[in-house]
Design a protein around this motif. Structure first.
Motif, PDB file in Angstrom:
ATOM      1  N   SER A  68      -8.951   1.518  -3.804  1.00 35.65           N
ATOM      2  CA  SER A  68      -9.412   2.431  -2.738  1.00 35.65           C
ATOM      3  C   SER A  68      -8.396   3.539  -2.522  1.00 35.65           C
ATOM      4  O   SER A  68      -7.193   3.275  -2.462  1.00 35.65           O
ATOM      5  CB  SER A  68      -9.612   1.673  -1.427  1.00 35.65           C
ATOM      6  N   THR A  69      -8.888   4.743  -2.395  1.00 35.22           N
ATOM      7  CA  THR A  69      -8.027   5.896  -2.148  1.00 35.22           C
ATOM      8  C   THR A  69      -8.557   6.685  -0.951  1.00 35.22           C
ATOM      9  O   THR A  69      -9.756   6.653  -0.659  1.00 35.22           O
ATOM     10  CB  THR A  69      -7.951   6.826  -3.369  1.00 35.22           C
ATOM     11  N   HIS A 119       0.845  -1.176   0.000  1.00 34.55           N
ATOM     12  CA  HIS A 119       0.000   0.000   0.000  1.00 34.55           C
ATOM     13  C   HIS A 119       0.888   1.235   0.000  1.00 34.55           C
ATOM     14  O   HIS A 119       1.989   1.215   0.542  1.00 34.55           O
ATOM     15  CB  HIS A 119      -0.902  -0.006   1.226  1.00 34.55           C
ATOM     16  N   SER A 178      -3.487   8.303   0.282  1.00 32.69           N
ATOM     17  CA  SER A 178      -2.994   6.931   0.244  1.00 32.69           C
ATOM     18  C   SER A 178      -3.859   6.115  -0.707  1.00 32.69           C
ATOM     19  O   SER A 178      -4.992   6.502  -1.052  1.00 32.69           O
ATOM     20  CB  SER A 178      -2.981   6.305   1.640  1.00 32.69           C
ATOM     21  N   ARG A 197      -0.546  -1.132   5.142  1.00 33.52           N
ATOM     22  CA  ARG A 197      -1.912  -0.608   5.140  1.00 33.52           C
ATOM     23  C   ARG A 197      -1.942   0.723   4.416  1.00 33.52           C
ATOM     24  O   ARG A 197      -0.978   1.468   4.457  1.00 33.52           O
ATOM     25  CB  ARG A 197      -2.412  -0.405   6.575  1.00 33.52           C
ATOM     26  N   ALA A 198      -3.043   1.064   3.831  1.00 34.75           N
ATOM     27  CA  ALA A 198      -3.224   2.372   3.193  1.00 34.75           C
ATOM     28  C   ALA A 198      -3.673   3.360   4.262  1.00 34.75           C
ATOM     29  O   ALA A 198      -4.777   3.882   4.235  1.00 34.75           O
ATOM     30  CB  ALA A 198      -4.244   2.280   2.068  1.00 34.75           C
ATOM     31  N   SER A 199      -2.771   3.602   5.193  1.00 33.90           N
ATOM     32  CA  SER A 199      -3.091   4.351   6.404  1.00 33.90           C
ATOM     33  C   SER A 199      -2.752   5.828   6.271  1.00 33.90           C
ATOM     34  O   SER A 199      -1.983   6.229   5.401  1.00 33.90           O
ATOM     35  CB  SER A 199      -2.300   3.735   7.574  1.00 33.90           C
ATOM     36  N   ASN A 211      -4.645   1.795  -1.798  1.00 33.75           N
ATOM     37  CA  ASN A 211      -4.377   0.405  -1.429  1.00 33.75           C
ATOM     38  C   ASN A 211      -3.593  -0.301  -2.525  1.00 33.75           C
ATOM     39  O   ASN A 211      -3.348   0.254  -3.604  1.00 33.75           O
ATOM     40  CB  ASN A 211      -5.670  -0.320  -1.071  1.00 33.75           C
ATOM     41  N   ALA A 212      -3.195  -1.529  -2.247  1.00 34.84           N
ATOM     42  CA  ALA A 212      -2.279  -2.242  -3.127  1.00 34.84           C
ATOM     43  C   ALA A 212      -2.858  -2.445  -4.527  1.00 34.84           C
ATOM     44  O   ALA A 212      -2.118  -2.360  -5.515  1.00 34.84           O
ATOM     45  CB  ALA A 212      -1.904  -3.593  -2.512  1.00 34.84           C
TER      46      ALA A 212
END
Length: 121
Positions: A56-57, A32, A49, A100-102, A51-52
């Motif tokens: 999702s943004t 991510h 951010s 993670r897309a944190s 996701n892989a």
């Protein structure tokens, strides 16, 4: 993962810039990615951010509607398109890779070297 950031520079308010972050050393589609920024004298803050898989943004409220994060897993790259730039967007921008897309910098393991974006009024 090694991350190489490019695309910073100087622009007038209202202008646009596109940042790129090229990754190497690991299967890019497994990680991510995030963009963070740090203005002079301030803490590093989350910008966006993804996701892989790229499905999702997430955006900080300060950039939502003006910045767009995207990725090209075939090219192992992530991008940040920045439109309607404001002087408050002036900062060093970093890309980061994590599990993670944190929005939290501490959850990212790998960091690029940063690129300076300067927006003049």
């Amino acid at each position: 993962v090694q991350l190489q950031v490019s695309g910073g520079g100087s622009v007038q308010a209202g202008g646009s810039l596109r940042l790129s972050c090229a990754a190497s050393g690991r299967t890019f589609s497994d990680v991510h990615m995030g963009w963070f920024r740090q203005a002079p004298g301030k803490k590093r803050e989350f910008a966006a951010s993804i996701n892989a898989s790229g499905t999702s943004t997430y955006y900080a409220s300060s950039v939502k509607g003006r910045f767009t994060i995207s990725r090209d897993n075939a090219k192992s790259a992530v991008y940040l398109q920045m439109n309607s730039l404001k002087p408050v967007d002036t900062a060093v921008y970093y890309c980061a890779a994590g599990s993670r897309a944190s929005g939290k910098p501490g959850e990212y393991v790998y960091w690029g070297q940063g690129t300076l974006v300067t927006v003049s009024s």
